[in-house]
Design an enzyme around this catalytic site. Sequence first.
Site, PDB file in Angstrom:
ATOM      1  CG  HIS A 281      -2.027  -0.947   1.184  1.00 27.79           C
ATOM      2  ND1 HIS A 281      -2.742  -1.333   2.305  1.00 27.79           N
ATOM      3  CD2 HIS A 281      -2.578  -1.628   0.142  1.00 27.79           C
ATOM      4  CE1 HIS A 281      -3.668  -2.207   1.949  1.00 27.79           C
ATOM      5  NE2 HIS A 281      -3.593  -2.392   0.647  1.00 27.79           N
TER       6      HIS A 281
ATOM      7  CE1 TYR B 161      -7.542  -6.060   5.088  1.00 28.98           C
ATOM      8  CE2 TYR B 161      -5.993  -4.322   4.567  1.00 28.98           C
ATOM      9  CZ  TYR B 161      -6.821  -5.345   4.166  1.00 28.98           C
ATOM     10  OH  TYR B 161      -6.934  -5.648   2.834  1.00 28.98           O
TER      11      TYR B 161
END
Length: 299
Positions: free
Chosen positions: A263, A272
Amino acid sequence: MDQHLDAYCMHLRSERQVSPHTLEAYRRDLGKVLAYCQKAQVSSWSDLDIQHLRSFTARQHQQGQSSRSLARMLSAVRGFYKYLNREGICQHDPANGLSPPKGERRLPKTLDTDRAAQLLDGGVEDDFLAHRDQAILELLYSSGLRLSELTGLNLDQLDLRDGLVQVLGKGSKTRVLPVGSKARQALEVWLPLRALTNPQDDAVFVSQQGKRLGPRAIQVRLKAAGERELGQNLHPHMLRHSFASHLLESSQDLRAVQELLGHADIKTTQIYTHLDFQHLATVYDSAHPRAKRKGTADD
């Protein structure tokens, strides 16, 4: 104002040849804008401005319209005003630069650790497809690969001796990922079988004819595995999400998970943390002696 809307719908049907379903959606969305104009005493399309539309979208959002629906409405308004400008009826677009209210981001679907184990430890039949599919499942869950990274994977990117795989991610950025022992074992079984197909290129995962597997073929195989082992739909990104969620749950190291997922922005990875909090909340509710339990009265 009604006649202009009717003329636009006629234009969509006859000249743009949009489907009846699309035409009905346009008419419904623009009809809501027209109803708002009538209540707000906006007497012509020329008088509708961005402040009116902000008020309209805010009210629609309060009434339960999703951000996606509001984005579709604003798209319909832009298309309508493009037509009005071309016809010389208006010289502006009140939706220009206007974005719908942001909705809550959907949490990605994951497997919990027990379900992941059930999927991967279900037993492998001794045949070509079963061993290939097992290697795919293990690698996706072990290393958190995107589907595009998996399908593009070549032999020279695998280092099973050191347990590493190099992948080409978004923006042509490469990253090196660890390969867990279970995934290594599955790949060591698969690669000799792969060689028997006389592969046409260096793809790690090939069909029985030796051709590189495409995204659709892998999606179909994973869906079948999910239905067989878990009784649910399974897609490749669910294993990537599960990899990230389980790793974060165990390590609490958001930066490390960001690096492993590839990312560019840590905000993407932070989704998350919400999954991890959901897990912790579930554990708390079931284990803490003073947590509220369903079916118990408040003392």
